[in-house]
Design a protein around this motif. Structure first.
Motif, PDB file in Angstrom:
ATOM      1  N   UNK A   1      -4.006  -5.806  -3.736  1.00 10.85           N
ATOM      2  CA  UNK A   1      -4.464  -4.907  -2.719  1.00 10.85           C
ATOM      3  C   UNK A   1      -4.440  -3.411  -3.110  1.00 10.85           C
ATOM      4  N   UNK A   2      -3.669  -3.039  -4.019  1.00  9.30           N
ATOM      5  CA  UNK A   2      -3.484  -1.806  -4.501  1.00  9.30           C
ATOM      6  C   UNK A   2      -4.756  -1.385  -5.182  1.00  9.30           C
ATOM      7  N   UNK A   3      -5.526  -2.450  -5.810  1.00 11.02           N
ATOM      8  CA  UNK A   3      -6.707  -2.096  -6.547  1.00 11.02           C
ATOM      9  C   UNK A   3      -7.792  -2.108  -5.410  1.00 11.02           C
ATOM     10  N   UNK A   4      -7.834  -3.010  -4.633  1.00 12.00           N
ATOM     11  CA  UNK A   4      -9.044  -3.114  -3.574  1.00 12.00           C
ATOM     12  C   UNK A   4      -9.042  -2.042  -2.691  1.00 12.00           C
ATOM     13  N   UNK A   5      -8.025  -1.482  -2.395  1.00  7.82           N
ATOM     14  CA  UNK A   5      -8.052  -0.278  -1.309  1.00  7.82           C
ATOM     15  C   UNK A   5      -8.660   0.866  -1.980  1.00  7.82           C
ATOM     16  N   UNK A   6      -8.516   0.973  -3.049  1.00  7.38           N
ATOM     17  CA  UNK A   6      -9.243   2.049  -3.870  1.00  7.38           C
ATOM     18  C   UNK A   6     -10.941   2.077  -3.842  1.00  7.38           C
TER      19      UNK A   6
ATOM     20  N   UNK B   1       0.694  -1.172   0.078  1.00 10.43           N
ATOM     21  CA  UNK B   1      -0.035  -0.245   0.182  1.00 10.43           C
ATOM     22  C   UNK B   1       0.789   1.325   0.022  1.00 10.43           C
ATOM     23  N   UNK B   2       2.092   1.236   0.607  1.00  8.99           N
ATOM     24  CA  UNK B   2       2.828   2.482   0.698  1.00  8.99           C
ATOM     25  C   UNK B   2       3.618   2.431  -0.530  1.00  8.99           C
ATOM     26  N   UNK B   3       3.667   1.474  -1.297  1.00 10.90           N
ATOM     27  CA  UNK B   3       4.321   1.516  -2.581  1.00 10.90           C
ATOM     28  C   UNK B   3       3.382   2.288  -3.669  1.00 10.90           C
TER      29      UNK B   3
END
Length: 341
Positions: free
Chosen positions: A333-338, A26-28
């Motif tokens: 995770x980068x997609x879901x967090x949106x 997520x930080x990336x």
């Protein structure tokens, strides 16, 4: 976004490892992701105060009960990552099941490590089926290059000078569900006949009372040792040097230790339970046993058949690269967090 990530952060446990990986993903993507230990908070009210005082935009929790219960009534959007024992064990308790159902209802999304885990949850909470995504754990083993195997054996009280040592490592947080004593008696019996074989139980004392029980029992078990906990890179290096990884859990979500061993091309012998059978095909990517005696028999066949060992580790490595890609996990995770915006 400023994200709160709640997990049980006891060092060297699977949940802590997963949490650190997700934080990194997520930080990336440019988010601020703050890790907090779920055990440090007693109520959802404490977390509600934290999220408003520290101005969090959204939250994630690993484990539908241990982490999720703290997000009940949350004023900020959140997502849930199943831990394993939540769906496999806590669901059997009516009170916990009610809490978990309420949390899942409010979650924007949930992540299950396996299709089986998703199906278990969806059978209990059919309305949540559409929001449960399957994303297996992404694995990237990082063995230390300065690890001293000889010193490690010496510290464990295992004589390394009097001939070959065949060490099986059982990596787990010491708590009942991991059942580290399951193999002890049968292993000791084998050690009496073949003094070159040793079983090392290694991991954090998650349950201090149970840890004392394990230590007491092992004192009377020749060929079995409770080993000093190691940082992850050292543990991966130790795994690389041992004969095989053993897993004797009575319940598992998805064992990171098994996947790391596969990535390191170390053979895995695991108890035949749904969580383990979901990632191991018997005699293809590892060996599954249903009794301690079967564990010993399969271990002997592994020691005496280098071809079998080579085939298993090669296929296991291919399996991990194909199904447990770290990059694939990152994208998910980068997609879901949106969805938390």
């Amino acid at each position: 976004m400023r994200l709160l990530l709640l997990a049980c952060l006891r060092a060297q446990t699977g949940n802590a490892t997963t949490a650190a990986r997700i934080q990194n993903h997520l930080q990336a993507a440019g988010h601020i992701c703050v890790l907090k230990d779920a055990f440090m908070y007693g109520s959802a009210a404490e977390i509600a105060n934290l999220t408003s005082s520290d101005k969090f935009d959204a939250a994630l929790a690993i484990h539908l009960y241990k982490g999720g219960r703290l997000l009940q009534g949350s004023r900020i959007p959140f997502g849930i990552i199943f831990g394993g024992t939540d769906v496999n064990e806590d669901m059997k308790c009516r009170e916990k099941r009610q809490v978990m159902g309420a949390v899942l209802e409010r979650a924007r999304f949930a992540v299950a490590f396996t299709v089986e885990m998703k199906e278990l949850a969806a059978a209990e909470w059919p309305d949540a089926r559409e929001k449960i995504y399957v994303q297996s754990q992404g694995i990237k083993a990082t063995p230390s290059e300065t690890f001293d195997w000889h010193q490690f054996l010496q510290n464990a009280g295992i004589p390394a000078d009097s001939g070959p040592v065949h060490l099986f490592l059982l990596v787990c947080g010491l708590r009942r569900v991991k059942d580290p004593l399951y193999l002890v008696e049968a292993f000791s019996e084998w050690h009496r006949k073949d003094p070159s074989v040793y079983l090392g139980i290694i991991g954090p004392a998650v349950d201090p009372l149970f840890t004392s029980e394990v230590e007491e029992r092992v004192k009377r078990a020749p060929g079995v040792r409770v080993l000093q906990e190691l940082p992850q890179p050292e543990l991966h290096a130790a795994l690389r040097c041992c004969l095989a990884l053993a897993n004797s859990s009575s319940s598992e979500g998805m064992s990171a230790a098994i996947l790391e061993a596969m990535d390191l091309e170390v053979p895995v012998l695991a108890r035949n339970i749904p969580g383990n059978a979901a990632i191991i095909k018997h005699k293809e990517t590892g060996l599954l046993f249903s009794t301690p005696q079967e564990f010993v028999a399969l271990s002997k066949s592994l020691m005496n058949d280098p071809t079998l060992e080579k085939e298993i580790v090669t296929r296991a490595k291919e399996y991990v690269e194909q199904h447990h890609s770290w990059e694939g996990e990152r994208k998910t995770y980068q997609s879901l967090v949106q969805r938390l915006q």
